[in-house]
Motif scaffolding. Structure first.
Motif, PDB file in Angstrom:
ATOM      1  N   THR A  28       0.806  -1.213   0.000  1.00 18.23           N
ATOM      2  CA  THR A  28       0.000   0.000   0.000  1.00 18.23           C
ATOM      3  C   THR A  28       0.845   1.272   0.000  1.00 18.23           C
ATOM      4  O   THR A  28       1.519   1.595   0.971  1.00 18.23           O
ATOM      5  N   SER A  30      -0.007   4.368   0.159  1.00 19.95           N
ATOM      6  CA  SER A  30      -0.418   5.413   1.093  1.00 19.95           C
ATOM      7  C   SER A  30       0.122   5.191   2.502  1.00 19.95           C
ATOM      8  O   SER A  30       0.000   6.067   3.352  1.00 19.95           O
ATOM      9  N   ASN A  31       0.705   4.041   2.749  1.00 20.80           N
ATOM     10  CA  ASN A  31       1.335   3.802   4.053  1.00 20.80           C
ATOM     11  C   ASN A  31       2.693   4.479   4.166  1.00 20.80           C
ATOM     12  O   ASN A  31       3.256   4.549   5.264  1.00 20.80           O
ATOM     13  N   SER A  52       3.420  13.374   3.287  1.00 17.25           N
ATOM     14  CA  SER A  52       2.825  12.318   4.084  1.00 17.25           C
ATOM     15  C   SER A  52       2.083  11.318   3.202  1.00 17.25           C
ATOM     16  O   SER A  52       1.822  11.581   2.025  1.00 17.25           O
ATOM     17  N   GLY A  53       1.732  10.199   3.794  1.00 16.31           N
ATOM     18  CA  GLY A  53       1.101   9.130   3.031  1.00 16.31           C
ATOM     19  C   GLY A  53      -0.203   9.532   2.363  1.00 16.31           C
ATOM     20  O   GLY A  53      -0.497   9.099   1.246  1.00 16.31           O
ATOM     21  N   ASN A  54      -1.004  10.343   3.047  1.00 18.84           N
ATOM     22  CA  ASN A  54      -2.273  10.772   2.459  1.00 18.84           C
ATOM     23  C   ASN A  54      -2.142  12.067   1.656  1.00 18.84           C
ATOM     24  O   ASN A  54      -3.130  12.562   1.121  1.00 18.84           O
ATOM     25  N   ARG A  56      -1.595  15.067   2.705  1.00 15.18           N
ATOM     26  CA  ARG A  56      -2.096  16.287   3.337  1.00 15.18           C
ATOM     27  C   ARG A  56      -0.986  17.159   3.898  1.00 15.18           C
ATOM     28  O   ARG A  56      -1.149  18.376   4.040  1.00 15.18           O
ATOM     29  N   ASN A  74      -1.895   8.870  -5.153  1.00 15.57           N
ATOM     30  CA  ASN A  74      -1.891   7.504  -4.630  1.00 15.57           C
ATOM     31  C   ASN A  74      -2.597   6.524  -5.566  1.00 15.57           C
ATOM     32  O   ASN A  74      -2.313   5.328  -5.534  1.00 15.57           O
TER      33      ASN A  74
END
Length: 125
Positions: A28, A30-31, A52-54, A56, A74
């Motif tokens: 994944t 997004s991790n 960051s993963g997301n 933001r 992502n």
């Protein structure tokens, strides 16, 4: 197995723009926090930006005066580094790196445990 592959480097004149891409393969995306680190000949690795993963939160250095910006998609498992108004001192190999491990600071070059092979950026005056 997690792998990163950079692209988009090249030879440009001062004042030009480039967008580097970092394609991720593995679990994944997004991790993972993704960072861009560069290394000029004869110099130590230098943090450029992280995200960051997301997506933001982004991290950069004021030294760049807003010339560099990081982003990610992502859905495409890809991170980007947009570089504007390039200068000869930006000449370096640019590495994409990632970590899924919580770290104290993503601005440390030793925070990352997965690295791509790098892409060369050369800026002529």
């Amino acid at each position: 197995q997690v792998q990163l592959a950079e692209s988009g480097g090249g030879l440009v004149q001062a004042g030009a723009s480039l967008r580097l891409s970092c394609v991720y393969s593995g679990s994944t995306f997004s991790n993972y926090v993704v960072g861009w680190i560069r290394q000029a000949p004869g110099k130590e690795r230098e943090f450029v930006a992280a995200i960051s993963g997301n997506g933001r939160d982004t991290y950069s250095v004021s030294t760049w005066n807003g010339r560099f910006s990081i982003s990610r998609d992502n859905t495409k498992k890809t991170a980007y580094l947009q570089m504007n108004n390039l200068k000869p001192e930006d000449t370096a190999v640019y590495y994409c790196a990632a970590t899924a491990t919580p770290v104290k600071s993503v601005m440390r070059t030793d925070a990352y445990d997965v690295w791509g092979r790098g892409t060369q950026v050369t800026v002529s005056s």
